[in-house]
Design a protein around this motif. Sequence first.
Motif, short mmCIF file in Angstrom:
data_model
loop_
_atom_site.label_atom_id
_atom_site.label_comp_id
_atom_site.label_asym_id
_atom_site.label_seq_id
_atom_site.Cartn_x
_atom_site.Cartn_y
_atom_site.Cartn_z
N ALA A 191 -7.87 1.61 3.45
CA ALA A 191 -7.71 2.12 4.82
C ALA A 191 -8.82 1.56 5.71
O ALA A 191 -9.85 1.11 5.22
CB ALA A 191 -7.81 3.65 4.82
N TYR A 195 0.04 2.77 10.09
CA TYR A 195 0.26 2.09 8.81
C TYR A 195 0.47 0.59 8.97
O TYR A 195 1.12 0.16 9.91
CB TYR A 195 1.53 2.64 8.14
CG TYR A 195 1.42 4.10 7.80
CD1 TYR A 195 1.06 4.51 6.53
CD2 TYR A 195 1.68 5.08 8.77
CE1 TYR A 195 0.94 5.86 6.21
CE2 TYR A 195 1.57 6.42 8.47
CZ TYR A 195 1.19 6.80 7.20
OH TYR A 195 1.07 8.13 6.90
N ILE A 208 -3.74 3.14 7.50
CA ILE A 208 -3.55 3.04 6.04
C ILE A 208 -3.10 1.61 5.75
O ILE A 208 -2.13 1.13 6.34
CB ILE A 208 -2.46 4.04 5.54
CG1 ILE A 208 -2.70 5.47 6.08
CG2 ILE A 208 -2.37 3.99 4.02
CD1 ILE A 208 -3.75 6.28 5.41
N ASP A 209 -3.81 0.97 4.86
CA ASP A 209 -3.55 -0.45 4.59
C ASP A 209 -2.33 -0.66 3.69
O ASP A 209 -1.82 0.29 3.08
CB ASP A 209 -4.77 -1.08 3.91
CG ASP A 209 -6.01 -1.03 4.80
OD1 ASP A 209 -5.84 -0.87 6.02
OD2 ASP A 209 -7.12 -1.15 4.26
N ASN A 210 -1.94 -1.92 3.60
CA ASN A 210 -0.95 -2.32 2.60
C ASN A 210 -1.61 -3.43 1.79
O ASN A 210 -1.48 -4.61 2.12
CB ASN A 210 0.33 -2.80 3.30
CG ASN A 210 1.45 -3.05 2.29
OD1 ASN A 210 1.49 -2.42 1.23
ND2 ASN A 210 2.34 -3.97 2.60
N GLU A 222 -3.95 8.40 1.01
CA GLU A 222 -3.39 9.02 2.22
C GLU A 222 -3.67 10.52 2.35
O GLU A 222 -4.09 10.97 3.43
CB GLU A 222 -1.89 8.72 2.27
CG GLU A 222 -1.32 8.98 3.64
CD GLU A 222 0.16 8.65 3.73
OE1 GLU A 222 0.64 7.78 2.96
OE2 GLU A 222 0.82 9.29 4.56
N GLU A 248 2.60 -2.23 7.41
CA GLU A 248 3.83 -2.20 6.60
C GLU A 248 4.27 -3.59 6.17
O GLU A 248 4.08 -4.57 6.90
CB GLU A 248 4.95 -1.54 7.42
CG GLU A 248 4.77 -0.02 7.44
CD GLU A 248 5.53 0.67 8.55
OE1 GLU A 248 6.32 0.02 9.25
OE2 GLU A 248 5.31 1.89 8.71
N LYS A 279 -1.50 4.58 -0.94
CA LYS A 279 -0.74 5.85 -0.96
C LYS A 279 -1.60 6.97 -1.55
O LYS A 279 -1.58 8.11 -1.08
CB LYS A 279 0.49 5.66 -1.86
CG LYS A 279 1.69 5.85 -1.23
CD LYS A 279 2.98 6.35 -1.28
CE LYS A 279 3.64 7.24 -0.29
NZ LYS A 279 3.28 7.14 1.09
#
Length: 256
Positions: A69, A108, A78-80, A94, A110, A91
């Motif tokens: 994050a 987010y 919130i990272d990917n 979170e 995505e 996740k």
Amino acid sequence: MFTNVIVRRPSKSLVDGITSAPELGKPDYELALKQHDDYIAALKECGVEVTVLPALEEFPDSCFVEDTAVITRKGAIIDNPGAGTRNGEAKAMEPTIREFFDDDRIAYIEAPGTLEGGDVMMVGDHFFVGRSARTNEEGIRQFIEILEGWGLTGSEVPLEYVLHLKTGVNYIEDNNMLVSGEFIEKSDFAEYNKIVIPEDEAYAANCIWVNGTVIVPEGYPTVLEKIQEAGYKTITVDTSEYRKLDGGLSCLSLRF
Ligand code: CIR
């Protein structure tokens, strides 16, 4: 100033974390735990409240919470994460982020965008973002769009050699920036007072500023001296076991 820090205890599976330097050997779990204790103690000494999350055995690299994050003064992103084995860590982070931020202050990254927090360096209200093997063009585009919606700005910095942007460059406030290797001459950082990190201590470019104190990895005397000469109070913490997995001081926490 930071008031909160989030860390996650290293898991026993840490020994199977991703590394570009297998020649350094596998981390010693017990020693990694002790170094994590010292890290938490150093943060507390800087006056922050530390939230300590439990280890996640299914994610060997999950103690490197920085990649999950990005927390700004306006909200959390919130990272990917781009590393396949690490993707689920975002996740898992979170619910903790939700304890600090309302829905309208959470955004987010995505797919197909990817972004890891180690590639993001905050300099006031501007965020430099490294384009790396982990953070792609689309992730950066989404990230900058989110920032701009919050009245913040971002810019891309392409990386050539290092894992993450902050592997090689870190802002320690007051216009001072620790720069190593490929970042020494980059025009993006021309306006800052550069503290140049010698090649043989390159790992120590990854220091963290926490409320006026700079936490420096133990065993890098030239870097320590340069930071002290710049007028900072310092605390050293041994991170040898995390270095074996390309991890450093910034990777081990989210600071906000
Ligand atoms: C990885 O390769 O993802 C971990 N072994 C190290 C992550 C380091 N994180 C960071 O620089 N922010």
